[in-house]
Design an enzyme around this catalytic site. Structure first.
Site, PDB file in Angstrom:
ATOM      1  N   SER A 148      33.676  94.010  52.342  1.00  0.00           N
ATOM      2  CA  SER A 148      34.157  95.246  51.873  1.00  0.00           C
ATOM      3  C   SER A 148      34.357  96.332  52.494  1.00  0.00           C
ATOM      4  CB  SER A 148      32.776  95.540  51.059  1.00  0.00           C
ATOM      5  OG  SER A 148      32.265  94.532  50.178  1.00  0.00           O
ATOM      6  N   HIS A 179      37.788  93.548  47.082  1.00  0.00           N
ATOM      7  CA  HIS A 179      38.116  92.548  47.745  1.00  0.00           C
ATOM      8  C   HIS A 179      39.167  91.955  47.175  1.00  0.00           C
ATOM      9  CE1 HIS A 179      34.053  91.469  49.713  1.00  0.00           C
ATOM     10  NE2 HIS A 179      33.825  92.472  48.986  1.00  0.00           N
ATOM     11  N   HIS A 227      31.100  86.043  46.568  1.00  0.00           N
ATOM     12  CA  HIS A 227      29.669  86.089  46.739  1.00  0.00           C
ATOM     13  C   HIS A 227      28.978  85.193  45.656  1.00  0.00           C
ATOM     14  CE1 HIS A 227      31.640  89.902  48.214  1.00  0.00           C
ATOM     15  NE2 HIS A 227      30.738  89.876  49.174  1.00  0.00           N
ATOM     16  N   TYR A 260      26.282  86.339  43.955  1.00  0.00           N
ATOM     17  CA  TYR A 260      26.116  86.852  42.939  1.00  0.00           C
ATOM     18  C   TYR A 260      27.050  87.123  41.956  1.00  0.00           C
ATOM     19  CZ  TYR A 260      28.420  90.817  45.386  1.00  0.00           C
ATOM     20  OH  TYR A 260      29.590  91.597  46.035  1.00  0.00           O
ATOM     21  N   GLU A 261      28.273  86.791  42.055  1.00  0.00           N
ATOM     22  CA  GLU A 261      29.206  86.653  41.204  1.00  0.00           C
ATOM     23  C   GLU A 261      29.290  85.443  40.286  1.00  0.00           C
ATOM     24  OE1 GLU A 261      33.356  87.635  42.810  1.00  0.00           O
ATOM     25  OE2 GLU A 261      32.327  87.726  44.537  1.00  0.00           O
ATOM     26  N   MET A 311      24.713  91.171  51.348  1.00  0.00           N
ATOM     27  CA  MET A 311      24.744  90.009  50.347  1.00  0.00           C
ATOM     28  C   MET A 311      25.888  88.872  50.470  1.00  0.00           C
ATOM     29  SD  MET A 311      24.771  92.582  47.039  1.00  0.00           S
ATOM     30  CE  MET A 311      23.534  93.783  47.157  1.00  0.00           C
ATOM     31  N   SER A 312      25.881  88.770  51.908  1.00  0.00           N
ATOM     32  CA  SER A 312      27.035  87.817  52.342  1.00  0.00           C
ATOM     33  C   SER A 312      26.830  87.261  53.737  1.00  0.00           C
ATOM     34  CB  SER A 312      28.505  88.346  52.273  1.00  0.00           C
ATOM     35  OG  SER A 312      28.613  89.425  53.352  1.00  0.00           O
ATOM     36  N   ALA A 320      29.964  94.589  55.152  1.00  0.00           N
ATOM     37  CA  ALA A 320      29.302  95.861  54.887  1.00  0.00           C
ATOM     38  C   ALA A 320      27.884  95.604  54.651  1.00  0.00           C
ATOM     39  CB  ALA A 320      29.808  96.356  53.517  1.00  0.00           C
ATOM     40  N   HIS A 335      28.264 101.671  45.333  1.00  0.00           N
ATOM     41  CA  HIS A 335      29.322 100.972  45.880  1.00  0.00           C
ATOM     42  C   HIS A 335      30.397 101.684  46.130  1.00  0.00           C
ATOM     43  CE1 HIS A 335      31.579  97.216  46.785  1.00  0.00           C
ATOM     44  NE2 HIS A 335      32.613  97.495  45.718  1.00  0.00           N
ATOM     45  N   ASN A 368      25.844 102.341  54.509  1.00  0.00           N
ATOM     46  CA  ASN A 368      24.845 103.194  53.983  1.00  0.00           C
ATOM     47  C   ASN A 368      23.477 102.965  54.252  1.00  0.00           C
ATOM     48  OD1 ASN A 368      25.400 100.613  51.879  1.00  0.00           O
ATOM     49  ND2 ASN A 368      23.087 101.211  51.882  1.00  0.00           N
TER      50      ASN A 368
END
Ligand code: HPA
Length: 283
Positions: free
Chosen positions: A31, A62, A84, A86-87, A218-219, A114, A254, A242
């Site tokens: 990201s 992305h 990902h 989560y998608e 998350m990746s 990220a 985001h 962050n």
């Protein structure tokens, strides 16, 4: 449906029909870092949607294309965007493009992402070399029947495989030394992966700190697991977009992830561009 190896081979055949580039280095851009793909010389960009069996990203930031060409003379395959779990993608879909990079001939993989910063001494905007990971996603990308045809270097492709040096100490040392030459410190840190898509709670971040994590995201871990299964050398880089939940008390957005990516772009680009010929020589 055909097996995973045949599906990956179909993707490879299609990619080879589009370009003569034979990449030895794969790069996955996370990201906010996708613009690095513009560094590729004589690029051929193939939308993921055109590649057989490739999953297509649904997240803003992305862009979803594979760019082949050279950087500093090294033949590369750059993934501009990833999918990902989560998608809603299965873990084998999430890791599928990494399988394809391996079968295309990549010996080395640079994975970038990220991440939220857990350690107060790694501030927002820092680049971090991943030294190790903690997979708390509850799943593993090597699940299912073992496929020995994915063995791409001697000793790889085993059912049970070593993760002791998943993030290559040699490649990490090159990255740390190059950053120093360029006048900044590349800290090393442990990346903890969660499923997402919710950001973490402050209590989770306190727990992750006790577990030994420096970064949360998350990746990456699924890609690293299959790359390791195939015997690739891996360099992992995180951009701290962050501070993780509760570290400063501020809410996480985001948009912030994308904005910090743009701000650190120049440093990220000059580090990677200088590193690539060194990694190419290593593979
Ligand atoms: N948590 C999880 N994933 C992330 C974060 C975070 O704080 N920042 C960027 N990706």
């Amino acid at each position: 449906m055909s097996d995973l190896f045949s599906q990956a081979q179909s993707a490879v055949e299609f990619i080879r029909s589009q370009t003569t580039t034979q990449p030895t280095l794969g790069i996955i851009l996370g990201s906010g870092l996708g613009n690095f793909a513009s560094q590729v010389e004589n690029p051929i960009a193939i939308p993921y949607a055109n590649i057989p069996n490739f999953p297509i990203s649904t997240v803003s930031g992305h862009s979803g294309q594979l760019v082949l060409g050279t950087i500093a003379g090294v033949p590369v395959a750059v993934m501009q965007g990833r999918v990902h779990a989560y998608e809603g993608y299965s873990i084998s879909q999430v890791s599928f493009p990494t399988r394809v990079l391996g079968l295309l001939g990549c010996k080395t993989l640079i994975v970038t992402n990220a991440a939220g910063g857990i350690r107060a001494d790694i501030p927002q905007g820092s680049l971090v070399a991943i030294s190790d990971h903690i997979n708390l996603t509850g799943t593993n990308a090597a699940l299912g029947p073992n496929e020995p045809r994915f063995a791409l270097s001697p000793g790889s492709g085993e059912r049970f495989f070593d993760m002791t040096t998943a993030y290559s100490p040699a490649l990490r040392a090159l990255a740390v030394a190059e950053a120093q030459r360029q006048g900044f410190t590349l800290t090393e840190g442990v990346y903890l992966a969660v499923l997402g898509p919710s950001f973490e709670t402050p209590a989770e971040i306190r727990a992750f700190r006790i577990l030994g994590a420096d970064l949360v995201g998350m990746s990456t871990v699924h890609e690293v697991i299959v790359a390791r299964h195939m015997g690739l050398q891996i360099l992992g880089l995180s951009l701290v977009t962050n501070m993780a939940a509760g570290v400063t008390g501020e809410a996480i957005h985001h948009e912030e992830v994308m904005e910090i990516g743009r701000r650190v772009e120049r440093q990220f680009t000059s580090l990677l561009t200088a590193l690539i010929p060194q990694l190419g020589a290593n593979s």
